[in-house]
Design a protein around this motif. Sequence first.
Motif, PDB file in Angstrom:
ATOM      1  N   LEU A 159      43.237  36.912  53.882  1.00  0.00           N
ATOM      2  CA  LEU A 159      42.245  37.962  54.029  1.00  0.00           C
ATOM      3  C   LEU A 159      42.995  39.280  53.835  1.00  0.00           C
ATOM      4  CD1 LEU A 159      39.218  38.384  54.999  1.00  0.00           C
ATOM      5  CD2 LEU A 159      40.203  38.910  57.227  1.00  0.00           C
ATOM      6  N   GLY A 160      42.641  40.024  52.765  1.00  0.00           N
ATOM      7  CA  GLY A 160      43.268  41.326  52.541  1.00  0.00           C
ATOM      8  C   GLY A 160      42.548  42.385  53.362  1.00  0.00           C
ATOM      9  N   VAL A 219      52.394  43.976  53.307  1.00  0.00           N
ATOM     10  CA  VAL A 219      52.920  43.978  51.936  1.00  0.00           C
ATOM     11  C   VAL A 219      53.078  45.411  51.432  1.00  0.00           C
ATOM     12  CG1 VAL A 219      51.948  41.742  51.273  1.00  0.00           C
ATOM     13  CG2 VAL A 219      50.598  43.822  50.925  1.00  0.00           C
ATOM     14  N   ASP A 220      53.884  45.561  50.422  1.00  0.00           N
ATOM     15  CA  ASP A 220      54.090  46.840  49.761  1.00  0.00           C
ATOM     16  C   ASP A 220      52.750  47.390  49.249  1.00  0.00           C
ATOM     17  OD1 ASP A 220      54.786  48.929  48.146  1.00  0.00           O
ATOM     18  OD2 ASP A 220      56.344  47.838  47.046  1.00  0.00           O
ATOM     19  N   PRO A 221      52.346  48.570  49.695  1.00  0.00           N
ATOM     20  CA  PRO A 221      51.010  49.074  49.332  1.00  0.00           C
ATOM     21  C   PRO A 221      50.959  49.832  48.015  1.00  0.00           C
ATOM     22  CG  PRO A 221      52.039  50.592  50.863  1.00  0.00           C
ATOM     23  CD  PRO A 221      53.063  49.503  50.583  1.00  0.00           C
ATOM     24  N   ARG A 222      52.059  49.827  47.256  1.00  0.00           N
ATOM     25  CA  ARG A 222      52.102  50.635  46.040  1.00  0.00           C
ATOM     26  C   ARG A 222      50.921  50.327  45.099  1.00  0.00           C
ATOM     27  NH1 ARG A 222      57.553  49.781  43.480  1.00  0.00           N
ATOM     28  NH2 ARG A 222      57.835  48.967  45.581  1.00  0.00           N
ATOM     29  N   ASN A 223      50.226  51.360  44.702  1.00  0.00           N
ATOM     30  CA  ASN A 223      49.135  51.276  43.720  1.00  0.00           C
ATOM     31  C   ASN A 223      47.906  50.488  44.161  1.00  0.00           C
ATOM     32  OD1 ASN A 223      50.549  52.799  41.877  1.00  0.00           O
ATOM     33  ND2 ASN A 223      51.584  51.002  41.023  1.00  0.00           N
ATOM     34  N   THR A 224      47.849  50.056  45.406  1.00  0.00           N
ATOM     35  CA  THR A 224      46.702  49.225  45.792  1.00  0.00           C
ATOM     36  C   THR A 224      45.383  49.996  45.677  1.00  0.00           C
ATOM     37  OG1 THR A 224      47.290  49.670  48.074  1.00  0.00           O
ATOM     38  CG2 THR A 224      47.788  47.474  47.250  1.00  0.00           C
ATOM     39  N   GLN A 244      48.422  41.299  46.255  1.00  0.00           N
ATOM     40  CA  GLN A 244      49.823  41.688  46.358  1.00  0.00           C
ATOM     41  C   GLN A 244      50.621  40.590  47.083  1.00  0.00           C
ATOM     42  OE1 GLN A 244      51.003  44.142  44.852  1.00  0.00           O
ATOM     43  NE2 GLN A 244      52.332  45.460  46.040  1.00  0.00           N
ATOM     44  N   TYR A 245      49.995  40.043  48.123  1.00  0.00           N
ATOM     45  CA  TYR A 245      50.647  38.959  48.858  1.00  0.00           C
ATOM     46  C   TYR A 245      50.788  37.719  47.961  1.00  0.00           C
ATOM     47  CZ  TYR A 245      51.600  35.452  52.405  1.00  0.00           C
ATOM     48  OH  TYR A 245      52.169  34.434  53.121  1.00  0.00           O
ATOM     49  N   LEU A 246      49.772  37.444  47.170  1.00  0.00           N
ATOM     50  CA  LEU A 246      49.821  36.320  46.228  1.00  0.00           C
ATOM     51  C   LEU A 246      51.006  36.463  45.276  1.00  0.00           C
ATOM     52  CD1 LEU A 246      46.726  35.768  46.864  1.00  0.00           C
ATOM     53  CD2 LEU A 246      46.492  35.351  44.453  1.00  0.00           C
ATOM     54  N   ARG A 247      51.162  37.670  44.737  1.00  0.00           N
ATOM     55  CA  ARG A 247      52.244  37.894  43.780  1.00  0.00           C
ATOM     56  C   ARG A 247      53.599  37.755  44.448  1.00  0.00           C
ATOM     57  NH1 ARG A 247      48.507  41.443  41.357  1.00  0.00           N
ATOM     58  NH2 ARG A 247      48.976  43.046  42.876  1.00  0.00           N
ATOM     59  N   ARG A 248      53.687  38.267  45.688  1.00  0.00           N
ATOM     60  CA  ARG A 248      54.951  38.162  46.409  1.00  0.00           C
ATOM     61  C   ARG A 248      55.298  36.693  46.647  1.00  0.00           C
ATOM     62  NH1 ARG A 248      55.414  40.591  52.341  1.00  0.00           N
ATOM     63  NH2 ARG A 248      55.243  38.409  52.945  1.00  0.00           N
ATOM     64  N   VAL A 275      45.952  33.766  41.775  1.00  0.00           N
ATOM     65  CA  VAL A 275      46.878  34.738  41.191  1.00  0.00           C
ATOM     66  C   VAL A 275      46.693  34.918  39.689  1.00  0.00           C
ATOM     67  CG1 VAL A 275      48.854  33.245  40.737  1.00  0.00           C
ATOM     68  CG2 VAL A 275      49.240  35.611  41.410  1.00  0.00           C
ATOM     69  N   SER A 276      46.186  33.905  39.025  1.00  0.00           N
ATOM     70  CA  SER A 276      45.971  34.083  37.586  1.00  0.00           C
ATOM     71  C   SER A 276      44.633  34.758  37.313  1.00  0.00           C
ATOM     72  CB  SER A 276      46.070  32.744  36.852  1.00  0.00           C
ATOM     73  OG  SER A 276      45.975  31.677  37.728  1.00  0.00           O
ATOM     74  N   GLY A 277      44.003  35.273  38.386  1.00  0.00           N
ATOM     75  CA  GLY A 277      42.754  36.003  38.199  1.00  0.00           C
ATOM     76  C   GLY A 277      41.560  35.093  38.050  1.00  0.00           C
ATOM     77  N   GLU A 278      41.764  33.792  38.314  1.00  0.00           N
ATOM     78  CA  GLU A 278      40.639  32.865  38.200  1.00  0.00           C
ATOM     79  C   GLU A 278      39.772  32.988  39.430  1.00  0.00           C
ATOM     80  OE1 GLU A 278      41.496  28.608  36.566  1.00  0.00           O
ATOM     81  OE2 GLU A 278      43.328  29.498  37.307  1.00  0.00           O
ATOM     82  N   TYR A 279      38.505  33.144  39.215  1.00  0.00           N
ATOM     83  CA  TYR A 279      37.567  33.256  40.314  1.00  0.00           C
ATOM     84  C   TYR A 279      36.956  31.881  40.600  1.00  0.00           C
ATOM     85  CZ  TYR A 279      33.353  34.447  42.863  1.00  0.00           C
ATOM     86  OH  TYR A 279      32.357  34.496  43.794  1.00  0.00           O
ATOM     87  N   ILE A 280      37.047  31.459  41.854  1.00  0.00           N
ATOM     88  CA  ILE A 280      36.472  30.167  42.217  1.00  0.00           C
ATOM     89  C   ILE A 280      35.259  30.414  43.107  1.00  0.00           C
ATOM     90  CG2 ILE A 280      36.917  27.928  43.299  1.00  0.00           C
ATOM     91  CD1 ILE A 280      40.004  28.816  42.834  1.00  0.00           C
ATOM     92  N   PRO A 281      34.066  30.093  42.625  1.00  0.00           N
ATOM     93  CA  PRO A 281      32.870  30.340  43.441  1.00  0.00           C
ATOM     94  C   PRO A 281      32.845  29.438  44.667  1.00  0.00           C
ATOM     95  CG  PRO A 281      32.305  29.137  41.433  1.00  0.00           C
ATOM     96  CD  PRO A 281      33.750  29.473  41.326  1.00  0.00           C
TER      97      PRO A 281
END
Length: 405
Positions: free
Chosen positions: A193-194, A320-325, A367-371, A393-399
Amino acid sequence: MEYRRTAVIKLDTSEGADDSLRETVEQFKHCANTASEWCWHGDDGYHVTSKAKAERALYDRLRDETDLTANLVQKGIRRAVEAVKSGVERLKRGENTSQPHFSADSAVYDKRSATFHRDHVSLSTIDGRVECNYILPDDSETPPTKYVSGEDFEFRMAHLQYRDGNWYLHASMRKVKVDEESPESESKHRTVLGVDLGVNNLAVASTGRFWSADEFNHWHREYEKRRGSLQQCGSRHAHENIESVGRKEYGRFEIYLHTVANELIEEALETDCSHIVFEDLTHIRENIPEATWQHVWAFRRLYEYVEYKAEEHGVEAVQVDPRNTSKRCSTCGFTHDDNRHQESFECQKCGYENHADYNAAKNIGLQYLRRRQNAGDGGAPVDVRLNRGTLNVSGEYIPPASVEA
Ligand SMILES: [Zn+2]
């Protein structure tokens, strides 16, 4: 609903392991007793009951003084803060009490300082990891064998204890939900949860839930007004009044922050999240220039509450690092200053439009996913929980339908 058990497991330790564990527990007690001493005598005569404050003051020193890992030092400090907190509660009720002292040979382990297996545990010590086999009754229906050997329960954390010449693990275990996939994938798969923090909305979750800062900002303004008028009197009496108004206001803020923290955890539990992700609070004033010091205080307090309460539910709070969020598009990743205009976000590249804080909350989760993806631990899957479905992380949306399937 949560279903828990504590399993008391006797450990089989080799001689070398025995020495390492003894010294580890000794140093853990040193951390707890040092922290207890410091917190009890406190800052300006007040007992310290904030874990963050105690950690800021003591962490570096205790890392120097001991050979313990960062995690164990932290756990030692936290254990003392908890004890001081209960001591302060007793004092408030007018009961007699004194500075907590830790004499029992015991240390606290979580999943970062221990790896729990079904027949043995690997524990972090001053000499690196040691492995200890469990000594369990043969009957599979007898506790603790019933909880430890079966796949129905998973380990959350444990207290290591030395008693009458033997080592024991007091493990708290949680029942694995039956409607989940296999327990193995359950323990590896993370859903986060972000959470975005801000001055108009105190918190916004990646599921689209908002916690307005209106009430907080209103109290804050009222307090400043009253403080202003009291300050004009300038007397010592006025000064005392300011302090008492301040204490009262802070009490109200704290109650409100507890409510927000509880609701954030509810949100995480209802949507089956294993982690709640915040931006790193160290430089939050630079990231949110409009924030007053009261906002910064509120963000830190909120994080502390969430972290503390989440742990009780087996959910982990991380930063996580908040840069550019706030400038990054959560849909296509395009990052630009022009993407954001106050509360609205509109991607200059793909046209994605949404509330700016909601876009930021999704980015904090991503950001957490990428980390995690770069952590190289076997690529355990991570998803960000959205209001409907999840995003990987690959931007796939799962309904949501396929998540439940
Ligand atoms: Zn975009």
